[in-house]
Design an enzyme around this catalytic site. Structure first.
Site, mmCIF file in Angstrom:
data_model
loop_
_atom_site.group_PDB
_atom_site.id
_atom_site.type_symbol
_atom_site.label_atom_id
_atom_site.label_comp_id
_atom_site.label_asym_id
_atom_site.label_seq_id
_atom_site.Cartn_x
_atom_site.Cartn_y
_atom_site.Cartn_z
ATOM 1 N N ASP A 128 16.298 25.790 59.465
ATOM 2 C CA ASP A 128 17.628 25.361 59.451
ATOM 3 C C ASP A 128 17.995 25.553 61.013
ATOM 4 O OD1 ASP A 128 20.301 25.054 59.372
ATOM 5 O OD2 ASP A 128 20.779 26.608 58.097
ATOM 6 N N ARG A 174 16.740 28.316 41.945
ATOM 7 C CA ARG A 174 15.291 28.188 42.424
ATOM 8 C C ARG A 174 14.435 27.504 41.627
ATOM 9 N NH1 ARG A 174 15.079 31.866 46.891
ATOM 10 N NH2 ARG A 174 16.270 33.675 46.721
ATOM 11 N N LYS A 222 11.943 34.472 49.503
ATOM 12 C CA LYS A 222 11.490 34.092 48.113
ATOM 13 C C LYS A 222 11.382 32.619 48.314
ATOM 14 C CE LYS A 222 14.093 37.566 45.837
ATOM 15 N NZ LYS A 222 15.451 37.918 45.209
ATOM 16 N N GLY A 223 12.060 31.882 49.015
ATOM 17 C CA GLY A 223 12.260 30.574 49.148
ATOM 18 C C GLY A 223 10.978 29.662 48.799
ATOM 19 N N PHE A 255 23.754 21.577 52.707
ATOM 20 C CA PHE A 255 23.286 22.751 51.893
ATOM 21 C C PHE A 255 22.515 22.174 50.839
ATOM 22 C CE2 PHE A 255 22.679 26.801 49.960
ATOM 23 C CZ PHE A 255 22.223 27.610 50.953
ATOM 24 N N VAL A 256 21.248 22.743 50.563
ATOM 25 C CA VAL A 256 20.509 21.992 49.545
ATOM 26 C C VAL A 256 19.968 23.551 48.452
ATOM 27 C CG1 VAL A 256 20.050 19.904 50.386
ATOM 28 C CG2 VAL A 256 18.337 22.000 50.717
HETATM 29 P P1 IMP Z 1 17.125 29.583 59.899
HETATM 30 O O1 IMP Z 1 17.049 31.109 60.393
HETATM 31 O O2 IMP Z 1 18.625 29.263 60.221
HETATM 32 O O3 IMP Z 1 16.340 28.622 60.200
HETATM 33 O O4 IMP Z 1 17.465 29.796 58.072
HETATM 34 C C1 IMP Z 1 16.410 29.735 57.485
HETATM 35 C C2 IMP Z 1 16.621 30.488 56.072
HETATM 36 O O5 IMP Z 1 17.854 30.118 55.644
HETATM 37 C C3 IMP Z 1 15.583 29.798 55.052
HETATM 38 O O6 IMP Z 1 14.345 30.229 55.107
HETATM 39 C C4 IMP Z 1 16.402 29.772 53.696
HETATM 40 O O7 IMP Z 1 16.060 30.927 53.158
HETATM 41 C C5 IMP Z 1 17.753 29.690 54.249
HETATM 42 N N1 IMP Z 1 18.439 28.521 54.180
HETATM 43 C C6 IMP Z 1 18.738 27.643 55.000
HETATM 44 N N2 IMP Z 1 19.302 26.491 54.628
HETATM 45 C C7 IMP Z 1 19.604 26.496 53.538
HETATM 46 C C8 IMP Z 1 19.646 25.509 52.346
HETATM 47 O O8 IMP Z 1 20.225 24.594 52.521
HETATM 48 N N3 IMP Z 1 19.603 26.131 51.164
HETATM 49 C C9 IMP Z 1 19.133 27.355 50.652
HETATM 50 N N4 IMP Z 1 18.612 28.243 51.757
HETATM 51 C C10 IMP Z 1 18.789 27.866 53.075
HETATM 52 MG MG MG Z 2 13.620 31.790 53.292
#
Ligand code: IMP
Ligand code: MG
Length: 170
Positions: free
Chosen positions: A95, A157, A35-36, A144-145
């Site tokens: 991330d 959101r 959803k982000g 974390f944001v």
């Molecule tokens: P990754 O697989 O570790 O790159 O994580 C990516 C997913 O984790 C993103 O699409 C977000 O949904 C969630 N995520 C990672 N960091 C944050 C943050 O700081 N705030 C909110 N969601 C996060």
């Molecule tokens: Mg996401």
């Protein structure tokens, strides 16, 4: 750390102009990762002065509220056929890069003409592999944001800006 609504607006105008230039004469297919990315997707689309088409995918990664495990499950798949399309994956935040790595592999297997990634945020220095992002809104430190689509437990959101979430243990 806060990214203001005004900073977001200005950066999106720049990214939209770049995408418009890079895809001139083509009709990119924007693939939003729910959803982000919903808010970023709607703003970036309006900043691109080309015909664009939309599709959405929902993924959920197993793990705690604030950490990704790298195991990704497709909760809602795309409706459209990607063959010979110029796909732009629109992501909220990269991330570890594991979600994106999974998505890219999965979508590449559907034979698009091209795939590029447009991420609103890149968390600096945490990626194990080069995430190969064509468009990045902002690089941010490890905090974390929340806001502008990003949540903790589905909250925050709707904030029109991005700020550090202080309550998380991560
Ligand atoms: P990754 O697989 O570790 O790159 O994580 C990516 C997913 O984790 C993103 O699409 C977000 O949904 C969630 N995520 C990672 N960091 C944050 C943050 O700081 N705030 C909110 N969601 C996060
Ligand atoms: Mg996401």
């Amino acid at each position: 750390m806060v990214v203001t609504a005004e900073q977001i607006r200005a950066r999106i105008a720049e990214l939209g102009a770049e995408i418009t230039e890079d895809y001139r004469g083509r009709t990119p297919l924007l693939v939003g990762v729910l959803k982000g990315a919903f808010m970023f997707m709607s703003d970036i689309a309006r900043a691109v002065a080309l015909p664009v088409e939309f599709d959405f995918m929902a993924v959920s990664s197993y793990g705690s509220a604030t950490k990704t495990s790298g195991v990704v499950r497709i909760v809602k798949d795309l409706d459209m056929d990607l063959s010979d399309r110029d796909v732009i994956i629109v992501e909220d935040i990269v991330d570890s890069g594991l979600t994106l790595q999974y998505l890219r592999r999965n979508l590449l297997a559907r034979h698009p003409a091209s795939i590029a990634v447009c991420a609103m945020l890149l968390r600096e220095g945490l990626q194990k592999h080069d995430p190969d992002l064509r468009y990045v809104g902002f690089s941010i430190p490890p905090d974390f944001v929340v806001g502008y689509g990003l949540d903790v437990g589905e909250r925050y959101r709707n904030l029109p800006y991005i700020c550090v979430y202080k309550g998380a243990a991560h």
